[in-house]
Design an enzyme around this catalytic site. Structure first.
Site, mmCIF file in Angstrom:
data_model
loop_
_atom_site.group_PDB
_atom_site.id
_atom_site.type_symbol
_atom_site.label_atom_id
_atom_site.label_comp_id
_atom_site.label_asym_id
_atom_site.label_seq_id
_atom_site.Cartn_x
_atom_site.Cartn_y
_atom_site.Cartn_z
ATOM 1 N N ASP A 154 4.646 10.946 -9.594
ATOM 2 C CA ASP A 154 4.863 12.202 -8.871
ATOM 3 C C ASP A 154 6.146 12.228 -8.062
ATOM 4 O OD1 ASP A 154 2.441 13.428 -9.695
ATOM 5 O OD2 ASP A 154 1.369 12.060 -8.384
ATOM 6 N N HIS A 212 0.254 3.355 -5.485
ATOM 7 C CA HIS A 212 -0.674 3.585 -6.590
ATOM 8 C C HIS A 212 -1.798 2.570 -6.535
ATOM 9 C CE1 HIS A 212 -2.107 4.401 -10.653
ATOM 10 N NE2 HIS A 212 -1.456 5.536 -10.542
HETATM 11 C C1 LIG Z 1 -2.088 6.868 -4.337
HETATM 12 C C2 LIG Z 1 -2.757 6.237 -3.122
HETATM 13 C C3 LIG Z 1 -3.915 7.152 -2.665
HETATM 14 C C4 LIG Z 1 -3.323 4.902 -3.581
HETATM 15 O O1 LIG Z 1 -3.661 4.189 -2.486
HETATM 16 P P1 LIG Z 1 -4.843 3.133 -2.347
HETATM 17 O O2 LIG Z 1 -4.909 2.208 -3.458
HETATM 18 O O3 LIG Z 1 -6.089 3.884 -2.053
HETATM 19 O O4 LIG Z 1 -4.301 2.346 -1.112
HETATM 20 P P2 LIG Z 1 -4.603 2.653 0.374
HETATM 21 O O5 LIG Z 1 -4.681 4.115 0.656
HETATM 22 O O6 LIG Z 1 -5.803 1.824 0.703
HETATM 23 O O7 LIG Z 1 -3.306 2.041 1.072
HETATM 24 C C5 LIG Z 1 -3.058 0.659 1.232
HETATM 25 C C6 LIG Z 1 -1.983 0.481 2.270
HETATM 26 O O8 LIG Z 1 -0.768 1.002 1.785
HETATM 27 C C7 LIG Z 1 -0.282 2.051 2.614
HETATM 28 N N1 LIG Z 1 0.234 3.121 1.749
HETATM 29 C C8 LIG Z 1 -0.230 3.450 0.522
HETATM 30 N N2 LIG Z 1 0.495 4.457 0.033
HETATM 31 C C9 LIG Z 1 1.434 4.751 0.949
HETATM 32 C C10 LIG Z 1 2.468 5.712 1.001
HETATM 33 N N3 LIG Z 1 2.655 6.590 -0.008
HETATM 34 N N4 LIG Z 1 3.249 5.763 2.090
HETATM 35 C C11 LIG Z 1 3.055 4.899 3.102
HETATM 36 N N5 LIG Z 1 2.087 3.962 3.111
HETATM 37 C C12 LIG Z 1 1.273 3.902 2.043
HETATM 38 C C13 LIG Z 1 -1.502 2.520 3.379
HETATM 39 O O9 LIG Z 1 -1.130 3.138 4.593
HETATM 40 C C14 LIG Z 1 -2.241 1.228 3.566
HETATM 41 O O10 LIG Z 1 -1.611 0.504 4.592
HETATM 42 P P3 LIG Z 1 -2.469 -0.428 5.595
HETATM 43 O O11 LIG Z 1 -3.083 -1.479 4.706
HETATM 44 O O12 LIG Z 1 -1.440 -0.950 6.520
HETATM 45 O O13 LIG Z 1 -3.475 0.474 6.217
HETATM 46 C C15 LIG Z 1 -1.739 6.052 -1.967
HETATM 47 O O14 LIG Z 1 -0.708 5.177 -2.360
HETATM 48 C C16 LIG Z 1 -1.152 7.370 -1.481
HETATM 49 O O15 LIG Z 1 -1.787 8.063 -0.672
HETATM 50 N N6 LIG Z 1 0.069 7.766 -1.961
HETATM 51 C C17 LIG Z 1 0.659 9.006 -1.601
HETATM 52 C C18 LIG Z 1 0.119 10.108 -2.480
HETATM 53 C C19 LIG Z 1 0.580 9.983 -3.902
HETATM 54 O O16 LIG Z 1 1.755 9.804 -4.178
HETATM 55 N N7 LIG Z 1 -0.382 10.157 -4.842
HETATM 56 C C20 LIG Z 1 -0.079 10.140 -6.260
HETATM 57 C C21 LIG Z 1 -0.667 8.945 -6.937
HETATM 58 S S1 LIG Z 1 -0.175 8.888 -8.626
#
Ligand SMILES: CC(C)(COP(=O)(O)OP(=O)(O)OC[C@H]1O[C@@H](n2cnc3c(N)ncnc32)[C@H](O)[C@@H]1OP(=O)(O)O)[C@@H](O)C(=O)NCCC(=O)NCCS
Length: 372
Positions: A308, A254
């Site tokens: 979720d 998140h």
């Molecule tokens: C929600 C989300 C987009 C937020 O992410 P964010 O703040 O933008 O963080 P980032 O996408 O920059 O990720 C940061 C790091 O964590 C990792 N990461 C984040 N969520 C992850 C997940 N669900 N599974 C595996 N790795 C994850 C990324 O790969 C990244 O790793 P790195 O630094 O080695 O490249 C992300 O956690 C995600 O894609 N989750 C899965 C989808 C989900 O459940 N969405 C519902 C949100 S309520």
């Protein structure tokens, strides 16, 4: 010049609706803890709280419930659309179009924004249930005014009165999804509303943003993952392979929470009860194992289950099909969207950020017949 990709840590408004403490994993609506609201409140009472800013008295709640129930029926044009639209459409596309049609039917009625918000919120479960049943060639079940919001939703969906536990689980899930400060879909609503466009257009913007798998559709992706895993014994290998392939664990991570999302903690308990009741314990056990393995591998990076992760299991157990999960999310979040829109419009400022230009300028225009 600083570029804030993803607008991370950018504040766009003041709010007294929702407060999130991402470090401690706490969430408050109008100052009340989500733990208390989930346990003690209902969809109607929490909607009232979010819209009016205070908990209702008994008579205010009774009046409000009546008002909400009176708006459940759909205009004939929307029922007609639901009957005619293709049966394999994404339910979020259907819902988005139906809300857009509500705007056309409204035809600039001089109601307050709150009246419109109540009408949209009351009608969304009818749209979802009708499309669900039409897709399965089942007869439509018309809304009943004598039932609560959650009871009526499940009644229209499944064609029979829900049990007390089913009603409670849906009430809790809806409360947990109702608002979440400045997320992508709420911001999309505000961008539209800040141009002084209408509330239906703003909600259509919100639905469009919520549809994405990084936002509101992660719930169905998480459930698909549990089904694909198949057996508890397969979890570890599956997750390791997924991470090796740079794929994400859906329902994990998140932007704000760097610990357990409190909504996931609350839903976990209800997911356990309802899956047992519906003979889906195996899926629950798989989810629980994914949670353990995921935290072992990602917890040190602050990546934990989000709302979720367990909501898909809950929605599935209540009779919703996976591609409908984001629509159920919408049916609750619309309360937060409309409250945030009304709050923003009290002191509106057109949202108009900037983009840093990195291309060339001053190029010579070459007529088309001279271009190579
Ligand atoms: C929600 C989300 C987009 C937020 O992410 P964010 O703040 O933008 O963080 P980032 O996408 O920059 O990720 C940061 C790091 O964590 C990792 N990461 C984040 N969520 C992850 C997940 N669900 N599974 C595996 N790795 C994850 C990324 O790969 C990244 O790793 P790195 O630094 O080695 O490249 C992300 O956690 C995600 O894609 N989750 C899965 C989808 C989900 O459940 N969405 C519902 C949100 S309520």
């Amino acid at each position: 010049m600083e570029i804030n990709k993803g607008l991370e840590n950018v504040y766009v408004k003041e709010t007294s609706i929702t407060y999130i403490d991402g470090e401690l994993g706490r969430l408050y609506y109008r100052g009340y803890s989500i733990f208390d609201l989930a346990e003690l409140s209902s969809f109607e009472e929490t909607s009232y709280l979010i819209w009016y800013g205070k908990l209702p008295t008994q008579s205010q709640l009774d009046e409000f419930k009546k008002r909400l129930a009176e708006h459940r029926e759909l205009p004939a044009s929307i029922v007609d659309f639901l009957k005619k639209v293709r049966k394999d459409a994404n339910p979020m596309d259907v819902l988005r179009t139906a809300v857009s049609m509500m705007g056309i039917e409204d035809n600039n009625k001089s109601e307050s924004l709150l009246d419109k918000a109540i009408s949209i919120t009351a009608k969304i479960p009818t749209i979802i249930s009708y499309y669900h049943r039409l897709r399965k060639n089942l007869d439509l079940v018309e809304p009943r005014n004598d039932l609560s919001h959650a009871e009526n939703f499940l009644y229209m969906l499944n064609g029979n009165l829900p049990s007390e536990i089913e009603r409670k689980v849906l009430d809790v899930a809806l409360i947990l999804h109702m608002d979440h400060e400045m997320n992508a879909s709420t911001f999309a609503c505000l961008v539209v509303a800040s141009t002084l466009s209408d509330i239906y257009s703003a909600i259509v913007g919100g639905i469009s943003a919520l549809k994405g798998p990084l936002h509101g559709a992660a719930n169905s992706e998480a459930l698909k993952m549990f089904i694909e895993i198949g057996r508890v014994e397969n979890v570890e290998e599956y997750i390791l392979k997924r991470l090796e392939n740079k794929q994400r664990i859906m329902g994990f991570g998140h932007r704000i929470y760097k610990t357990y999302d409190p909504r996931a903690l609350i839903l976990k308990k209800y997911a356990k009860d309802i899956t047992r009741l519906k003979g889906l314990e195996e899926l629950y056990k798989i989810a629980e194992r994914v949670e353990q393995v995921g935290i072992k591998l990602l917890g040190s990076k602050g990546i934990y289950p989000n709302v979720d992760f367990y909501s898909g299991l809950v929605f599935y157990s209540l009779g919703f099909e996976p591609d409908f999960f984001p629509t159920v999310f919408t049916s609750a979040r619309v309360v937060g969207w409309t409250a945030q829109i009304m709050e923003y419009l009290q002191d509106n400022r057109l949202i108009r950020p900037k983009a840093k230009y990195v291309g060339e300028i001053g190029k010579t225009y070459v007529p088309i017949h001279n271009r190579s």
